[in-house]
Design a protein around this motif. Structure first.
Motif, PDB file in Angstrom:
ATOM      1  N   ALA A   1      88.149  40.386  93.640  1.00 15.39           N
ATOM      2  CA  ALA A   1      89.173  41.101  94.427  1.00 15.39           C
ATOM      3  C   ALA A   1      88.564  41.752  95.667  1.00 15.39           C
ATOM      4  O   ALA A   1      89.293  42.175  96.563  1.00 15.39           O
ATOM      5  CB  ALA A   1      89.846  42.155  93.552  1.00 15.39           C
ATOM      6  N   GLY A   2      87.215  41.862  95.709  1.00 19.40           N
ATOM      7  CA  GLY A   2      86.608  42.395  96.926  1.00 19.40           C
ATOM      8  C   GLY A   2      85.587  43.503  96.734  1.00 19.40           C
ATOM      9  O   GLY A   2      85.105  44.069  97.722  1.00 19.40           O
ATOM     10  N   ALA A   3      85.246  43.822  95.481  1.00 13.43           N
ATOM     11  CA  ALA A   3      84.248  44.878  95.266  1.00 13.43           C
ATOM     12  C   ALA A   3      82.857  44.394  95.665  1.00 13.43           C
ATOM     13  O   ALA A   3      82.477  43.257  95.369  1.00 13.43           O
ATOM     14  CB  ALA A   3      84.234  45.305  93.800  1.00 13.43           C
TER      15      ALA A   3
ATOM     16  N   MET B   1      79.118  38.644  86.738  1.00 12.98           N
ATOM     17  CA  MET B   1      79.945  39.107  87.878  1.00 12.98           C
ATOM     18  C   MET B   1      79.621  38.334  89.152  1.00 12.98           C
ATOM     19  O   MET B   1      80.410  38.319  90.086  1.00 12.98           O
ATOM     20  CB  MET B   1      79.790  40.620  88.094  1.00 12.98           C
ATOM     21  CG  MET B   1      78.555  41.027  88.822  1.00 12.98           C
ATOM     22  SD  MET B   1      78.443  42.824  88.937  1.00 12.98           S
ATOM     23  CE  MET B   1      77.318  42.972  90.325  1.00 12.98           C
ATOM     24  N   ARG B   2      78.445  37.656  89.158  1.00 14.99           N
ATOM     25  CA  ARG B   2      78.083  36.875  90.349  1.00 14.99           C
ATOM     26  C   ARG B   2      78.480  35.404  90.222  1.00 14.99           C
ATOM     27  O   ARG B   2      78.161  34.611  91.122  1.00 14.99           O
ATOM     28  CB  ARG B   2      76.575  36.984  90.583  1.00 14.99           C
ATOM     29  CG  ARG B   2      76.173  38.365  91.103  1.00 14.99           C
ATOM     30  CD  ARG B   2      74.689  38.499  91.289  1.00 14.99           C
ATOM     31  NE  ARG B   2      74.358  39.780  91.895  1.00 14.99           N
ATOM     32  CZ  ARG B   2      73.148  40.352  91.858  1.00 14.99           C
ATOM     33  NH1 ARG B   2      72.146  39.719  91.262  1.00 14.99           N
ATOM     34  NH2 ARG B   2      72.930  41.506  92.429  1.00 14.99           N
TER      35      ARG B   2
ATOM     36  N   ILE C   1      75.222  40.370  98.444  1.00 13.53           N
ATOM     37  CA  ILE C   1      75.760  39.818  97.206  1.00 13.53           C
ATOM     38  C   ILE C   1      76.302  40.983  96.365  1.00 13.53           C
ATOM     39  O   ILE C   1      75.875  42.125  96.561  1.00 13.53           O
ATOM     40  CB  ILE C   1      74.681  39.047  96.403  1.00 13.53           C
ATOM     41  CG1 ILE C   1      73.465  39.942  96.134  1.00 13.53           C
ATOM     42  CG2 ILE C   1      74.278  37.774  97.111  1.00 13.53           C
ATOM     43  CD1 ILE C   1      72.502  39.338  95.141  1.00 13.53           C
ATOM     44  N   PRO C   2      77.249  40.723  95.444  1.00 17.25           N
ATOM     45  CA  PRO C   2      77.760  41.813  94.613  1.00 17.25           C
ATOM     46  C   PRO C   2      76.623  42.457  93.833  1.00 17.25           C
ATOM     47  O   PRO C   2      75.776  41.755  93.274  1.00 17.25           O
ATOM     48  CB  PRO C   2      78.735  41.118  93.658  1.00 17.25           C
ATOM     49  CG  PRO C   2      78.928  39.748  94.174  1.00 17.25           C
ATOM     50  CD  PRO C   2      77.826  39.430  95.113  1.00 17.25           C
TER      51      PRO C   2
ATOM     52  N   ASP D   1      83.057  39.945  82.648  1.00 17.36           N
ATOM     53  CA  ASP D   1      84.327  39.347  83.092  1.00 17.36           C
ATOM     54  C   ASP D   1      85.162  40.357  83.864  1.00 17.36           C
ATOM     55  O   ASP D   1      85.773  40.026  84.890  1.00 17.36           O
ATOM     56  CB  ASP D   1      85.114  38.816  81.879  1.00 17.36           C
ATOM     57  CG  ASP D   1      84.450  37.571  81.302  1.00 17.36           C
ATOM     58  OD1 ASP D   1      83.780  36.845  82.077  1.00 17.36           O
ATOM     59  OD2 ASP D   1      84.569  37.330  80.084  1.00 17.36           O
ATOM     60  N   THR D   2      85.194  41.600  83.354  1.00 12.69           N
ATOM     61  CA  THR D   2      85.950  42.648  84.059  1.00 12.69           C
ATOM     62  C   THR D   2      85.306  42.924  85.415  1.00 12.69           C
ATOM     63  O   THR D   2      85.995  43.090  86.428  1.00 12.69           O
ATOM     64  CB  THR D   2      85.975  43.948  83.211  1.00 12.69           C
ATOM     65  OG1 THR D   2      86.386  43.609  81.898  1.00 12.69           O
ATOM     66  CG2 THR D   2      86.909  44.972  83.798  1.00 12.69           C
ATOM     67  N   ALA D   3      83.976  42.942  85.434  1.00 11.46           N
ATOM     68  CA  ALA D   3      83.265  43.166  86.699  1.00 11.46           C
ATOM     69  C   ALA D   3      83.556  42.026  87.676  1.00 11.46           C
ATOM     70  O   ALA D   3      83.746  42.242  88.873  1.00 11.46           O
ATOM     71  CB  ALA D   3      81.765  43.276  86.433  1.00 11.46           C
ATOM     72  N   ARG D   4      83.619  40.800  87.154  1.00 14.02           N
ATOM     73  CA  ARG D   4      83.851  39.629  88.022  1.00 14.02           C
ATOM     74  C   ARG D   4      85.240  39.690  88.663  1.00 14.02           C
ATOM     75  O   ARG D   4      85.428  39.351  89.836  1.00 14.02           O
ATOM     76  CB  ARG D   4      83.675  38.338  87.224  1.00 14.02           C
ATOM     77  CG  ARG D   4      83.785  37.089  88.080  1.00 14.02           C
ATOM     78  CD  ARG D   4      83.193  35.881  87.372  1.00 14.02           C
ATOM     79  NE  ARG D   4      83.572  35.852  85.962  1.00 14.02           N
ATOM     80  CZ  ARG D   4      84.721  35.385  85.491  1.00 14.02           C
ATOM     81  NH1 ARG D   4      85.616  34.871  86.323  1.00 14.02           N
ATOM     82  NH2 ARG D   4      84.979  35.406  84.209  1.00 14.02           N
TER      83      ARG D   4
END
Ligand code: 1GP
Length: 265
Positions: A230-232, A261-262, A12-13, A222-225
């Motif tokens: 995008a694939g991080a 972000m999750r 998971i991220p 939101d920026t992290a999401r």
């Protein structure tokens, strides 16, 4: 020591808190690490592009290790103390002069888009005997600095990857995999006004299956999401943690960032 295998598996991220030993005392660093661990962060990275010496790095690593061990012990004694297991402390050094034998691992990295051989292989050669001698686990990593790049870009003499240069980032990502690197880090520079673009992240994602770490200029969920979508695989925040003085506030902010972000999952 905590095993580092999980860092290089795609999961998971996950969130990593970056602590620069030059920016705070070991005690403050330890409080921030506890806040991150309790918020659900999965790794503490120790590094930065400002100069500091190995003594300071080691004092910081030891303080964080003792604090994380203490909180783990407290969690076994008191059900109100909740942690997510002992998280690894990983060196993310700017060079061979800022290492500690007490970390769980080290990102053994090549700044792939540096124009200076020192950052392609020189610092690594200088640090390798120490790493072998003390037995810290190396995690080979391709490190790419994207515009604006900040101090990391300047110090590392990086030929920055522009936010729309998807062809270039794709080639670097493929090369990172072919070199056998276990991780790829896309860096915009600490405190960057704009993070790594989603176009670059997704182009890198489409070119390799190795886990991708994204950092620089990420201050909210939101920026992290967007980066995660995008694939991080990993989101790193550094400045955000240094701007919040109160440990409870930091825990709350990081906890919200991680859950936001999750949301894509
Ligand atoms: C720097 O990517 C990291 O190496 C973190 O950047 O300080 O902007 O969070 P920030």
């Amino acid at each position: 020591m905590v095993g580092v295998e999980s860092i290089v598996s795609r999961d998971i991220p996950r969130h990593a808190l970056l602590i620069d030993p030059a920016d705070q005392t070991p005690d403050v660093a330890a409080k921030r690490a506890i806040a991150a661990a309790m918020a659900g962060s999965s790794m503490i990275l120790i590094g930065g592009s400002s100069g500091t010496d190995s003594d300071n790095v080691d004092r910081t690593v030891v303080a964080i290790r003792e604090a994380l061990e203490l909180i783990e012990w407290a969690a076994t004694q008191d059900s109100d103390v909740q942690t997510h297991g002992r998280i690894p402390i990983i060196l993310f050094p700017q060079g061979a002069n800022a290492l500690s034998p007490n970390a769980d691992g080290i990102t053994f990295m090549m700044l792939m888009n540096s124009t200076d051989p020192r950052f392609l292989v020189g610092e690594q050669v200088a640090g390798a005997p120490f790493i072998k001698r003390v037995g810290i686990t190396p995690i080979s990593m391709g490190y790419l600095i994207c515009a604006p790049g900040g101090k990391a870009g300047e110090v590392g003499k990086a030929d920055l990857i522009k936010s729309d240069d998807v062809m270039r980032v794709s080639s670097y990502a493929a090369a990172a995999e072919l070199f056998g690197f276990k991780l790829l880090y896309l860096e915009a520079g600490s405190g960057a006004a704009t993070p790594v673009s989603k176009e670059l992240i997704s182009a890198a994602r489409n070119s390799t299956d190795i886990p991708i770490i994204v950092g620089g200029g990420i201050r909210d969920g939101d920026t992290a999401r967007i980066a995660v979508e995008a694939g991080a695989d990993w989101i790193v925040t550094g400045t955000l943690g240094e701007e919040i003085a109160n440990a409870d506030d930091l825990r709350e902010v990081l906890s919200k960032l991680i859950s936001t972000m999750r949301l894509t999952m």
